[in-house]
Design a protein around this motif. Sequence first.
Motif: not given
Length: 686
Positions: A106, A118-119, A108, A99, A121-123, A125
């Motif tokens: 990104r 959410a942002a 979101v 990652l 966690a995905t970038s 996390g």
Amino acid sequence: MNADPTMTRDGPGEAGPGRLIFVLASLISAALLFSVQPMISKALLPRFGGSASVWSVAIAFFQAALLVGYLYAHMLIRWLDVRRGALVHGIVLAAGALLLPPALGRSVGDGEAAAVFAALATSIGLPFVGLAAHAPLLQAWLTRSDVAGAHDPYPLYAASNAGSFAALIAYPLVAEPWLTLEQQGLAWSIGYVVLALLLGLAAMRARPGRLTRTQASAPGAGQIGQWVFLSAVPSAALVAVTAHMSTDVAAAPFLWVLPLALYLLTFIWAFGRAGAAAAPSFWLVFALALAGVALLVGGRLRFGLIADLMLHLTGFLLLALGCHIRLAASKPDRSELTMFYLAIAFGGMLGGSAAALVAPAVFASILEYPLVLVLAALAVPGWRKAVTLALTVIAALLLASNGMVQAGKRETMRSFYGVHGIEETADGRFRILRHGLEVHGVQRIADDQGRPLTGGKPQPLAYYHEDSPISEAIDAVRERLKRPLSIGIVGLGTGAIACLADPGDRLTFYEIDPVVIGLAQDRSRFRFLSDCGVETAIVAGDARRQLVDSPARYDLLIVDAFASDAIPVHLLTREALALYRQRITDNGMILLHLSNDHLDLDRIVAATARVVGLSMHLHDEAEEADAAATFRFQAKVAVLTARDADLGPLASSDDWARAEAGKAAPWSDGYSSLLPALMARFGRRD
């Protein structure tokens, strides 16, 4: 099953480079863990309107991720031997490396607290959870090694906090002023790879086998509950104090890291030799600090930026230190260190989530700050002293709130973007909208004899009165074009600008906060939108994102997006100004409201405007002596145009002067630092 022999050995261990490997790994891991927090949160600000709540929610996310990391480390240590645990952890770190660098830009989508989670966690996390596991994991590996100091892993915890503290201080002083977000992400990724190599060396120094514990060492429910409480209170205080500071100045890393750095410093002190014991005099100072901050919060007192920061930060420092001293004094046998850190992480997540997520949904005002002061009083040793101090803090809060000058009727509303207060002056003549402590709109509702004013065009006040520079700029554009105007306004407030327009003008407001939209459209509160006789439209959402998709072009685009006394940075960057230029007519004008008690943005905005081919003229006059009584404030306003001819009558006015950029660095979405603006405000100009 017998206890692991390394858990009972008290010798100093084998000297050599082994200890240095563990120390370096702890320092680098902690530095990466805490430097990424302001970095990724800053990148998220433009996606969520620059709200100070982004950092509050981010703190809650990072504390939750820390808990996951500690739980993961606890399971590795309890369920797997060192070699298998190291192999599993290596796979997790390798997956996290996929990652990297962190996806700072990104998209979101829309949303608030859940979208921030959410942002993040995905970038970041997975890498963050892997890093979070290192504090307990490295200490467990150390206790199974034969290196010097293996019998006492707790100083390694202090070393990791020292790395965190250094990273937090370095971020606003070194990383933010000198590196773009993309460069920061690349440097962070390199550090991540170096750390992975050190962790491999550390795992090789640990003996094979599993860590075991004796039944006698297992903590009871009461002990675990105490650990959770003593970690939850300062964590909640961290969120509350940071929100208080960043709402009234700016949502920016240099203010975020101050409370967090102090928070970590209290861990270093408490778990080091200096915090081994607290003298009775400390608890006296602790009690005085809580009572003093209660008076500040209850009375909503302000003494200027530096004094306010010092008072609240000092109170927070003592609050956190007291809780962490009690926490360190109750630390268990080293065979239970992962359970101990798991309880600390759970308490931190609990306190942070309560302040960042639950409180805004439950309380209409920031009640979590005074509430956490009362809870902190219970950390004092001895239940009688604790209850006495808690009652004293409650009394101080009530005394201050009753003793302050009341403004008459008052109600508060809260959203992700802050607390809005609607109040009436004691004489009943004015109704005021505040965001935090700052005035965002005023309407006169009664004459001097107290008779209600219910009809006719309401009189705009505050920064929007008819002699204000905002009004002057609108009139200048109208005089130059000699036709009805199309005006875009970023930031709604009470909608008072509508009363500066003429019939035939078309106004489009861009507003991100649904609470503000509801207040401005409620005629029983403010009548500017309904009674000023001009065509208005409201576009909900972040202005930059809405303007990107809009085909509209305006004769005048006004950027007046306050968040308490802070101006969202993402609305003043090179990319933002370039977008504004696309949304004005060929001879249009951009107006920026730059009034701020703490930041001097003149040179930075002038430098940024120059990059996109605009010149800047500034209106900055001293406020009238009776401004507070009449609610006719003097705004600091900048106008940006491609040509001086587009200024119209402002070009010949002595009130408007060309602003020079000097050596100021222009802002972009990838680079911005508020430290120069803060120093300029206090007279230290280049």
